[in-house]
Scaffold this active site. Structure first.
Site, short mmCIF file in Angstrom:
data_model
loop_
_atom_site.label_atom_id
_atom_site.label_comp_id
_atom_site.label_asym_id
_atom_site.label_seq_id
_atom_site.Cartn_x
_atom_site.Cartn_y
_atom_site.Cartn_z
CG ASP A 1 -0.51 6.54 16.78
OD1 ASP A 1 -1.53 6.02 16.27
OD2 ASP A 1 -0.06 6.19 17.88
CG HIS B 1 -6.24 -2.07 19.25
ND1 HIS B 1 -6.87 -2.58 20.36
CD2 HIS B 1 -4.98 -2.58 19.30
CE1 HIS B 1 -6.04 -3.35 21.04
NE2 HIS B 1 -4.89 -3.37 20.41
C1 BDR Z 1 -3.83 1.67 20.38
O1 BDR Z 1 -2.44 1.90 20.63
C2 BDR Z 1 -1.69 1.78 19.45
O2 BDR Z 1 -0.63 0.89 19.66
C3 BDR Z 1 -2.61 1.27 18.38
O3 BDR Z 1 -2.31 1.85 17.13
C4 BDR Z 1 -3.98 1.64 18.87
O4 BDR Z 1 -4.37 2.90 18.40
C5 BDR Z 1 -4.27 0.40 21.08
O5 BDR Z 1 -4.13 0.52 22.46
CA CA Z 2 -3.16 4.06 16.61
#
Ligand code: BDR
Ligand code: CA
Length: 316
Positions: free
Chosen positions: A9, A241
């Site tokens: 995303d 992340h």
């Molecule tokens: C996840 O949430 C999104 O904001 C980031 O892309 C990542 O996949 C981290 O909690």
């Molecule tokens: Ca993400």
């Protein structure tokens, strides 16, 4: 060679993970599927096409889910304070990208690609798990045909990031995540336990950008407001992340893991909480019996992970 479908995303940290998958010599990126989350599905899909075009990525892009798998769930606001209004840190992105989409919806792209490559495809999912859950519902047999699934999501022994108990990707569609985590396939869960302690400083990123090509410089640009957002939690830097999930595909030895059945709480004040019943623990017979054992990351060699990301992004 690892054949990867990247379910994403984009998303600032999604963009970095995409460049890692594109540039790592042992990864064959065979598809990009989009999902709502960091922005609407229209925006995340436009962003995926933009990055494909800018970075000359061959993999097709298939557009995915726009809402949660349970349509009665309330829509949550887009996290514009994290990823900007346009999902890419508000770096300039054209409204329309002149590239074709794969004609299939993401879940169908996943099913057909997995069936065409039995036992070979790794699904790297770093957004809501909605596309994967839809693919499983439509064709449950793909669980036996996928090599493995690596997700960024969840939190087990640390707090959540969008509620006291829940992480964004799980909280954004808990029912979908529970379907994915309880299906009979191998899921590796890369959650906040390891991603929240793997941070890239502004200067590390700037040094990479100085040495890197256009793509790495763009990553630096689009990450600036993300770094600003993280000032409550990281000293002049950001959590990376989604890249941690991408790194696991080629370097699982950099992670400590435990195994067990994983469930997601759906509803109530613990909505989106991920829970593991470790294989090593014994309880009286009950709801946890018969669930597949999944792999959950609890430790990470962050410095080595960051070096691997830097070295890979700087490959051209
Ligand atoms: C996840 O949430 C999104 O904001 C980031 O892309 C990542 O996949 C981290 O909690
Ligand atoms: Ca993400």
């Amino acid at each position: 060679m690892h054949k990867v479908i990247y379910d994403t995303d984009p998303g600032v940290d999604d963009a970095m993970a995409l460049l890692f998958l594109h540039r790592h010599p042992e990864i064959d990126l065979i598809g990009i599927t989009t999902v709502f989350g960091n922005a609407s599905i229209e925006t995340t899909t436009r962003n995926a096409l933009f990055l494909k075009q800018e970075w000359d990525i061959a993999a097709p892009v298939a557009k995915g889910a726009s809402v949660t798998i349970d349509p009665s769930r309330h829509e949550r606001p887009w996290p514009t304070m994290v990823h900007g209004e346009n999902g890419l840190g508000d770096m300039p992105v054209p409204d329309v990208i002149d590239l074709p989409l794969d004609p299939r919806p993401a879940y169908r792209f996943i099913i057909e690609t997995v069936r065409a490559n039995p036992g070979e495809v790794t699904l790297v999912a770093v957004g809501r798990m909605t596309n994967l859950a839809l693919a499983l519902k439509e064709d449950p047999e793909i669980a036996k045909l996928v090599k493995d699934v690596v997700i960024m999501g969840g939190n087990f022994y640390v707090p959540g990031n969008v509620s006291p108990v829940a992480e964004a990707n799980i909280h954004g569609d808990p029912e979908a995540a529970d379907i994915v985590l309880t299906a009979p396939w191998k899921v590796v869960v890369i959650g906040l336990d390891v991603t929240s302690i793997t941070t890239m400083s502004r200067s590390y990123l700037a040094e990479m950008a100085a040495k890197g090509d256009k793509a790495v410089k763009q990553l630096n640009t689009l990450s600036q407001s993300y770094i600003d957002f993280y000032k409550h939690a990281v000293e002049d830097g950001m959590m990376v992340h989604d890249s941690c999930a991408s790194v696991y595909v080629v370097a699982p030895e950099l992670f400590e893991t435990i195994t067990g059945a994983v469930r997601v709480v759906c509803g109530g004040i613990a909505d989106g909480l991920t829970v593991i019943k470790q294989d090593s623990r014994r309880f009286p017979p009950g709801d946890w019996d018969g669930l597949p054992s999944q792999v959950v990351a609890t430790g990470i060699e962050s410095e080595k992970v960051l070096s691997l990301i830097r070295d890979t992004l700087l490959r051209v």
